[in-house]
Write an enzyme that holds these catalytic residues in place. Structure first.
Site, PDB file in Angstrom:
ATOM      1  N   GLU A  12       3.451  -0.141  -7.608  1.00  0.00           N
ATOM      2  CA  GLU A  12       3.601  -0.815  -6.313  1.00  0.00           C
ATOM      3  C   GLU A  12       3.771  -2.322  -6.473  1.00  0.00           C
ATOM      4  O   GLU A  12       4.475  -2.964  -5.705  1.00  0.00           O
ATOM      5  CB  GLU A  12       2.365  -0.512  -5.440  1.00  0.00           C
ATOM      6  CG  GLU A  12       2.447  -0.991  -4.021  1.00  0.00           C
ATOM      7  CD  GLU A  12       3.627  -0.419  -3.230  1.00  0.00           C
ATOM      8  OE1 GLU A  12       4.080   0.692  -3.509  1.00  0.00           O
ATOM      9  OE2 GLU A  12       4.109  -1.129  -2.331  1.00  0.00           O
ATOM     10  N   ASP A  26       7.017   6.235   2.991  1.00  0.00           N
ATOM     11  CA  ASP A  26       6.022   6.270   1.914  1.00  0.00           C
ATOM     12  C   ASP A  26       5.019   5.155   2.171  1.00  0.00           C
ATOM     13  O   ASP A  26       5.251   4.256   2.993  1.00  0.00           O
ATOM     14  CB  ASP A  26       6.701   6.079   0.546  1.00  0.00           C
ATOM     15  CG  ASP A  26       5.701   6.169  -0.610  1.00  0.00           C
ATOM     16  OD1 ASP A  26       4.774   7.001  -0.544  1.00  0.00           O
ATOM     17  OD2 ASP A  26       5.828   5.397  -1.583  1.00  0.00           O
ATOM     18  N   SER A  27       3.924   5.183   1.424  1.00  0.00           N
ATOM     19  CA  SER A  27       2.938   4.107   1.538  1.00  0.00           C
ATOM     20  C   SER A  27       3.493   2.808   0.958  1.00  0.00           C
ATOM     21  O   SER A  27       2.959   1.736   1.240  1.00  0.00           O
ATOM     22  CB  SER A  27       1.665   4.495   0.778  1.00  0.00           C
ATOM     23  OG  SER A  27       1.977   4.714  -0.589  1.00  0.00           O
ATOM     24  N   CYS A  73       3.319  12.242  -7.298  1.00  0.00           N
ATOM     25  CA  CYS A  73       3.188  11.015  -6.508  1.00  0.00           C
ATOM     26  C   CYS A  73       4.514  10.310  -6.706  1.00  0.00           C
ATOM     27  O   CYS A  73       4.988  10.167  -7.846  1.00  0.00           O
ATOM     28  CB  CYS A  73       2.039  10.153  -7.031  1.00  0.00           C
ATOM     29  SG  CYS A  73       2.031   8.491  -6.324  1.00  0.00           S
ATOM     30  N   CYS A  99       6.279  11.022   0.318  1.00  0.00           N
ATOM     31  CA  CYS A  99       4.939  10.665  -0.146  1.00  0.00           C
ATOM     32  C   CYS A  99       4.131  11.955  -0.162  1.00  0.00           C
ATOM     33  O   CYS A  99       4.013  12.636   0.867  1.00  0.00           O
ATOM     34  CB  CYS A  99       4.340   9.670   0.849  1.00  0.00           C
ATOM     35  SG  CYS A  99       2.611   9.298   0.532  1.00  0.00           S
ATOM     36  N   HIS A 135       5.382   7.391  -6.667  1.00  0.00           N
ATOM     37  CA  HIS A 135       5.352   6.163  -7.471  1.00  0.00           C
ATOM     38  C   HIS A 135       5.495   6.465  -8.971  1.00  0.00           C
ATOM     39  O   HIS A 135       5.855   5.580  -9.744  1.00  0.00           O
ATOM     40  CB  HIS A 135       4.022   5.420  -7.272  1.00  0.00           C
ATOM     41  CG  HIS A 135       3.936   4.658  -5.981  1.00  0.00           C
ATOM     42  ND1 HIS A 135       3.846   5.264  -4.750  1.00  0.00           N
ATOM     43  CD2 HIS A 135       3.925   3.323  -5.743  1.00  0.00           C
ATOM     44  CE1 HIS A 135       3.772   4.350  -3.812  1.00  0.00           C
ATOM     45  NE2 HIS A 135       3.814   3.158  -4.382  1.00  0.00           N
TER      46      HIS A 135
HETATM   47  N1  DGL Z   1       3.566   7.554  -3.268  1.00  0.00           N
HETATM   48  C1  DGL Z   1       2.515   8.278  -2.688  1.00  0.00           C
HETATM   49  C2  DGL Z   1       2.504   9.745  -3.040  1.00  0.00           C
HETATM   50  O1  DGL Z   1       3.543  10.310  -3.346  1.00  0.00           O
HETATM   51  C3  DGL Z   1       1.139   7.708  -2.564  1.00  0.00           C
HETATM   52  C4  DGL Z   1       0.683   6.492  -3.308  1.00  0.00           C
HETATM   53  C5  DGL Z   1      -0.544   5.920  -2.614  1.00  0.00           C
HETATM   54  O2  DGL Z   1      -0.328   5.215  -1.629  1.00  0.00           O
HETATM   55  O3  DGL Z   1      -1.666   6.206  -3.027  1.00  0.00           O
HETATM   56  O4  DGL Z   1       1.494  10.390  -2.962  1.00  0.00           O
END
Ligand code: DGL
Length: 247
Positions: A149, A11-12, A181, A74, A183
């Site tokens: 984050e 993931d990011s 997402c 992600c 997150h």
């Molecule tokens: N957690 C990521 C997703 O599911 C991306 C969050 C990001 O880096 O913008 O899309």
């Protein structure tokens, strides 16, 4: 990581830990390496070319270091899953396709998708859901990612940002909300008043382990391209201790 066979989960940042948690429960004997690309987070406000270039660099590094499969935990990276599959000779799993199938089982009616700006721009959720006969509307919510984050979910700024992003949902409540997402499950308590009684659907994968040695106790390493101290602080909910790697 020589001699260590593992599935990589990418993931990011820390959001993908919400997917890893399900995977570790489901496959307690499987080894995982979680990679948080924190030095390049957020992905969702970057161009397609930037996201693809970065994600392919990360996947390449994980493959060079022994990954036997890759889970794109992600959504923003999952947009590029097919391109990545054509580049790398190992199983690559995304979260969008299985999450759409799950949402279609849970709700046939109106589905709202909350995702990053890049995921919304790609239209991937709307397309997959339409193919399953599900009508959906999408909301670009990249502004919410940094709160998850940077461990700032319980702040007034976060509550304010969620109100701005989701106020419209309160006026026209959907049957289900896809947290598109990884997150966003970390923000669910703050989002709940806006989601109301709609079913909140979290991302899933259809990952199957390459090696499933039931005699082995699953190990997990946590790597980040960013600052391991701050990433570890943000990942407290998963009790994950991160180590920095140059990728
Ligand atoms: N957690 C990521 C997703 O599911 C991306 C969050 C990001 O880096 O913008 O899309």
């Amino acid at each position: 990581m020589s001699g260590f066979s593992f599935a990589a989960v990418v993931d990011s940042g820390v959001g993908g830990l919400t997917v890893l948690r399900q995977l570790r429960r489901q496959y307690p004997h499987c080894n995982f390496v979680y990679f948080a690309d924190s030095a390049h987070c957020p992905y969702g406000t970057q161009s397609d070319a930037e996201i693809f270039s970065r994600v392919s660099t990360v996947v390449d590094w994980l493959v060079q270091n022994g990954a036997n499969s890759v889970v794109l935990a992600c959504n923003t990276a999952s947009v590029f899953a097919d391109r990545l599959r054509s580049m790398f000779p190992l199983p690559i799993y995304d979260v969008v396709t299985p999450t759409c199938r799950l949402a279609a089982r849970l709700a046939q009616g109106d589905v709202a998708v909350l995702a990053t700006d890049a995921t919304v721009r790609s239209g991937i959720y709307v397309r997959h859901l339409a193919a399953l006969g599900v009508a959906s509307r999408q909301y670009a919510c990249s502004a919410l990612v940094p709160f998850a984050e940077h461990n700032a979910v319980r702040t007034d700024e976060c509550r304010h940002a969620v109100r701005l992003a989701l106020a419209e949902l309160q006026h026209s409540p959907p049957d289900a909300v896809i947290l598109g997402c990884t997150h966003f499950p970390l923000l669910l308590n703050v989002m709940r008043p806006y989601i109301g009684h709609a079913q909140a659907v979290q991302c899933v994968t259809d990952f199957v382990p390459v090696q499933h040695d039931t005699a082995a106790k699953g190990k997990c390493l946590y790597l980040t391209s960013g600052d391991p101290v701050s990433v570890t602080a943000s990942a407290q909910f998963a009790r994950a201790k991160f180590v920095h790697v140059d990728v």
